[in-house]
Structures are given as C-alpha cells and as structure tokens.
Design a protein around this motif. Structure first.
Motif, PDB file in Angstrom:
ATOM      1  N   VAL A 170     -21.165  27.512   7.758  1.00 16.15           N
ATOM      2  CA  VAL A 170     -20.166  28.425   7.229  1.00 16.15           C
ATOM      3  C   VAL A 170     -18.915  28.411   8.087  1.00 16.15           C
ATOM      4  O   VAL A 170     -17.793  28.351   7.590  1.00 16.15           O
ATOM      5  N   ALA A 171     -19.090  28.464   9.398  1.00 13.31           N
ATOM      6  CA  ALA A 171     -17.918  28.509  10.270  1.00 13.31           C
ATOM      7  C   ALA A 171     -17.067  27.255  10.113  1.00 13.31           C
ATOM      8  O   ALA A 171     -15.840  27.315  10.124  1.00 13.31           O
ATOM      9  N   GLU A 183     -25.513  29.421   8.325  1.00 10.70           N
ATOM     10  CA  GLU A 183     -24.638  29.944   9.375  1.00 10.70           C
ATOM     11  C   GLU A 183     -23.980  28.825  10.164  1.00 10.70           C
ATOM     12  O   GLU A 183     -22.821  28.912  10.561  1.00 10.70           O
ATOM     13  N   THR A 199     -19.944  34.569  10.480  1.00 11.64           N
ATOM     14  CA  THR A 199     -20.698  35.546   9.704  1.00 11.64           C
ATOM     15  C   THR A 199     -20.803  36.824  10.504  1.00 11.64           C
ATOM     16  O   THR A 199     -20.409  36.898  11.652  1.00 11.64           O
ATOM     17  N   PRO A 252     -21.957  35.300   4.508  1.00 12.68           N
ATOM     18  CA  PRO A 252     -20.683  34.966   5.146  1.00 12.68           C
ATOM     19  C   PRO A 252     -19.531  35.632   4.402  1.00 12.68           C
ATOM     20  O   PRO A 252     -19.688  36.122   3.279  1.00 12.68           O
ATOM     21  N   ARG A 253     -18.376  35.621   5.038  1.00 14.82           N
ATOM     22  CA  ARG A 253     -17.218  36.248   4.404  1.00 14.82           C
ATOM     23  C   ARG A 253     -16.848  35.527   3.113  1.00 14.82           C
ATOM     24  O   ARG A 253     -16.434  36.157   2.146  1.00 14.82           O
TER      25      ARG A 253
END
Length: 227
Positions: A218-219, A215, A226, A186-187
């Motif tokens: 992460v958002a 994933e 991602t 992820p960023r």
C-alpha cells in the motif's frame, strides 16, 4: 486482498425509521417440495445499500441508468472516528481534492449496529456534501445516513430534511450507506458496491467489497501509511 464491508441481511437488520424491515420466510422446503426456496421481503434501502438520485430527487436517475462500472470505485477513506454522536462532519474535515472517485467517511459507527445508538451517528453538513459533489465525488459512510436520523436526541441546530442527500443526489452522484469493517483499511483502496439489478430502483442492497494490496504494497502504491 479482499475484505467484506457488508452487514448481513437478517431479521435484526437496522433500518431507517419507518422503512420496511427485512423478512425471510420459507416458500418451498426439502421435506415438502424436494427443493428449497426462500421468500424475501425488504426495502430498497435495506442493510448496506446504494442510493440512486431518484431516492430524493423527483427527476433523478435510477440505478439501472448507471453503467455497471460506475459501482467499482477508487476510494479514499476519511477518518472521522473522533466525531461524537450527532456531531456534523464539516468542510474543514475534508481533504485536499484528489483524483479518487468515492470518499468513504469512516465514523466507526458500525460498532453500534443493532443498537439504539446507531441512530445517533455523525452526519455530513450540506456544505460538506456540496463540496464533495462539486468535486465529482460519490460518498459512502459506515453509518445509517449521511444526514441526521430523527431521534429523541436530535439537537436544535440540526438541519431539517435531507440536505446532504439533495446536494449529492441532486448532482447525479451516488451515496453508499451502512458500510462496515473499515478498520485497518489503507487510506486508498478499491470498493466494489454492485447493487441488485432492480428495474427503476431508487436504491438497492449491495455486496460491498474492499480490495487493497497488503500493508507492504500500500505504501508503495499510495505513498501513504495504513493506520
């Protein structure tokens, strides 16, 4: 979730031109001694490693002067995989300032590990490095060097010496080099980059481990997808 972002140390490990190569030789064996010990010879900047300010700054701090928690970073991955060989990473490639601690430049150059092409990596301009230092970022990259590495393919417009190192290390920041396995991270993530506890070290190999939250999480944690 955890991901190892470290190149293993082997006799084939790529090193900066002129640096010591990695060597391992038996010191004691089960057959002769009843136990096994291996002698290691390597430079402080072998493999995946962290640079201390003393690497390029005569009055710079050594790694052991930093608290151990310094080496566990809130990291922001900067995707610069569109850069060509020996192309500079410029100020315009950098994001708006964030509250992260480490900018990780994802060049994709780890794909060339162990080949001559690995030496012709993208690099940070002094201006880009100064922008990072001024905003209190440490810097990491999945390439051999944040400055251009001398090869026969060097361009006439490339800087001499190690100006990006001076901008970062001269401002008491750290540089992590030779990361790998950044694809799909992820960023934003956590990067642990703990160096060997070598006294007065100008640098040291690390075990670089990324920690992220899957994933689906992460958002929610970063409000960013991602890739």
């Amino acid at each position: 979730m955890f991901r190892d972002c470290t190149h293993p140390l082997t006799p084939a490990t790529t090193v900066y031109p002129g640096d010591p190569t990695f060597e391992r030789t038996p010191h004691a064996t089960h057959d002769e001694d009843g136990y096994c010990v291996t002698r290691l010879e390597l430079g402080t900047h072998s493999g995946t490693h962290v640079d201390a300010p003393s690497h390029t700054e005569p009055d710079g701090r050594t790694l052991d002067s930093f608290p151990v928690e310094t080496f566990a970073f809130d990291a922001l991955r900067i995707d610069v995989r569109d850069k060509a060989p020996r192309e500079p990473i410029e100020r315009a490639d950098l994001p708006d300032p964030t509250d992260d601690e480490l900018l990780v430049f994802h060049t994709g150059w780890d794909d060339h590990w162990g080949t001559d092409a690995y030496f012709d990596h993208p690099y940070l301009t002094a201006d880009a490095a100064a922008w990072c230092a001024d905003r209190d970022y440490h810097v990491a990259i999945d390439a051999l060097n944040v400055d251009p590495t001398p090869t026969e393919n060097a361009r006439d417009d490339e800087p001499d010496g190690v100006p990006a190192h001076h901008e970062l290390l001269g401002a008491d920041h750290l540089i992590v080099e030779n990361l790998t396995n950044l694809d799909g991270l992820p960023r934003r993530f956590r990067l642990s980059a703990f160096p060997l506890a070598v006294e007065d070290a100008d640098g040291a190999p690390i075990r670089a481990v990324a920690e992220f939250w899957g994933e689906e999480n992460v958002a929610r944690r970063t409000d960013e997808p991602t890739d």
